[in-house]
Scaffold this active site. Structure first.
Site, PDB file in Angstrom:
ATOM      1  CG  ASP A  81      -2.058   0.975   1.111  1.00  0.00           C
ATOM      2  OD1 ASP A  81      -2.221   1.690   0.045  1.00  0.00           O
ATOM      3  OD2 ASP A  81      -2.898   0.943   2.049  1.00  0.00           O
ATOM      4  N   GLY A  82       0.469   2.266  -0.256  1.00  0.00           N
ATOM      5  CA  GLY A  82       1.149   3.672  -0.321  1.00  0.00           C
ATOM      6  C   GLY A  82       0.843   4.392   0.825  1.00  0.00           C
ATOM      7  CG  ASP A  84      -2.148  10.191   2.268  1.00  0.00           C
ATOM      8  OD1 ASP A  84      -2.330  10.239   0.995  1.00  0.00           O
ATOM      9  OD2 ASP A  84      -3.128   9.684   2.966  1.00  0.00           O
ATOM     10  CE  LYS A  94      -2.403   3.169   4.326  1.00  0.00           C
ATOM     11  NZ  LYS A  94      -2.430   3.457   2.994  1.00  0.00           N
ATOM     12  N   GLY A  95      -5.217   7.643   4.260  1.00  0.00           N
ATOM     13  CA  GLY A  95      -6.266   7.827   4.161  1.00  0.00           C
ATOM     14  C   GLY A  95      -6.745   8.922   3.432  1.00  0.00           C
ATOM     15  N   GLY A  97      -7.194   8.807   0.409  1.00  0.00           N
ATOM     16  CA  GLY A  97      -7.899   8.306  -0.505  1.00  0.00           C
ATOM     17  C   GLY A  97      -9.469   7.746   0.299  1.00  0.00           C
ATOM     18  CD  GLU A 103      -5.695   2.430   2.481  1.00  0.00           C
ATOM     19  OE1 GLU A 103      -5.843   2.788   1.384  1.00  0.00           O
ATOM     20  OE2 GLU A 103      -5.658   3.310   3.550  1.00  0.00           O
ATOM     21  CE  LYS A 121       2.418  10.682  -1.349  1.00  0.00           C
ATOM     22  NZ  LYS A 121       1.672   9.767  -1.897  1.00  0.00           N
TER      23      LYS A 121
HETATM   24  C1  5RP Z   1      -5.672   5.868   0.494  1.00  0.00           C
HETATM   25  C2  5RP Z   1      -4.174   5.867   0.984  1.00  0.00           C
HETATM   26  C3  5RP Z   1      -3.490   6.054   0.146  1.00  0.00           C
HETATM   27  O1  5RP Z   1      -2.043   5.002   0.209  1.00  0.00           O
HETATM   28  C4  5RP Z   1      -2.515   7.368   0.182  1.00  0.00           C
HETATM   29  O2  5RP Z   1      -3.602   8.445  -0.052  1.00  0.00           O
HETATM   30  C5  5RP Z   1      -1.401   7.614  -1.125  1.00  0.00           C
HETATM   31  O3  5RP Z   1      -2.134   7.769  -2.177  1.00  0.00           O
HETATM   32  P1  5RP Z   1      -1.242   7.869  -3.536  1.00  0.00           P
HETATM   33  O4  5RP Z   1      -0.586   6.629  -3.728  1.00  0.00           O
HETATM   34  O5  5RP Z   1      -2.320   8.426  -4.544  1.00  0.00           O
HETATM   35  O6  5RP Z   1      -0.381   9.173  -3.152  1.00  0.00           O
HETATM   36  O7  5RP Z   1      -3.949   5.945   2.162  1.00  0.00           O
HETATM   37  O8  5RP Z   1      -6.557   5.895   1.476  1.00  0.00           O
END
Ligand code: 5RP
Length: 219
Positions: A81-82, A84, A94-95, A97, A103, A121
């Site tokens: 996972d990615g 923020d 995170k969050g 999105g 998650e 990040k």
């Molecule tokens: C979604 C998240 C994402 O991992 C976070 O927002 C990073 O998004 P991106 O890869 O578009 O920069 O937590 O809920």
């Protein structure tokens, strides 16, 4: 080099963590989108994946990658996972999105959490990014007052409902001095479903896309 190219680099590097015939947990966001594209090249080697959001499920289905129910597959070896924001201790916000609850569930159910992110990040201290908090709708005002008491400024995410039918409060200027302690404290406020602090269960590996290549960080 654009941040999208750096995200793609990190996402491609995560493929090395995927073992044959395993079920992989998949996060949400644009970096994960690159990971899904990479994963579709080796989908024949997988049993399937567990998705953290409706948006991710749609992308996976478009790539014809089988999506499985977490309840049907038990503990996962790997979650990708990615983030923020992420620190060198691999604690995260995170969050962005809005998928933080699912998650966090998949992260908790996985042995290894590989975080993929572009270099922007990486932060020394969490909190410049407003902290997403998923809230049961009837508790919105109560939770907002509790967050104000702790020095944050909660702002309702407009025209947004989570996949679980809840609201998101984005909390600005919250002092995050001890992330794990604050995560536990906020989790205890009635009406909060999940807080977007991932400190009690940090990532195990960070793959950071930089202009010089992908850096691998461990806590
Ligand atoms: C979604 C998240 C994402 O991992 C976070 O927002 C990073 O998004 P991106 O890869 O578009 O920069 O937590 O809920």
């Amino acid at each position: 080099m654009s941040s999208d190219e750096l995200k793609k680099r990190a996402a491609e590097a995560a493929l090395a963590y995927v073992e044959d015939l395993e079920v992989v947990g998949i996060g949400t966001g644009s970096t994960v989108g690159y990971f899904i594209a990479a994963l579709s090249r080796i989908k024949h080697r997988l049993d399937g994946v567990v998705s953290s959001s409706e948006a991710t499920t749609q992308q996976l289905k478009a790539c014809k990658i089988p999506v499985l129910d977490l309840n049907a597959v038990g503990p996962l070896a790997l979650y990708v996972d990615g983030a923020d924001e992420v620190t060198r201790h691999l604690q995260m916000i995170k969050g962005g999105g809005g998928a933080l609850t699912r998650e966090k569930i998949i992260a908790a159910a996985s042995e290894q959490f590989v975080c993929i992110a572009d270099q922007s990040k990486l932060v020394d201290v969490l909190g410049a990014f407003p902290l997403p908090v998923e809230v049961i709708p009837m508790a919105r005002s109560h939770v907002g007052r509790e967050l104000l008491k702790r020095g944050g400024q909660p702002v309702l995410r407009e025209n947004f409902m989570t996949d679980n039918g809840n609201l998101i409060l984005d909390v600005y200027n919250l002092p995050i001095l001890e992330p794990a302690k604050l995560e536990a404290e906020l989790n205890n406020i009635a009406g909060i479903v999940t807080v977007g602090l991932f400190a009690l269960r940090p990532a195990n590996v960070l793959l950071l896309g930089t202009a010089d290549g992908v850096q691998t960080l461990h806590p």
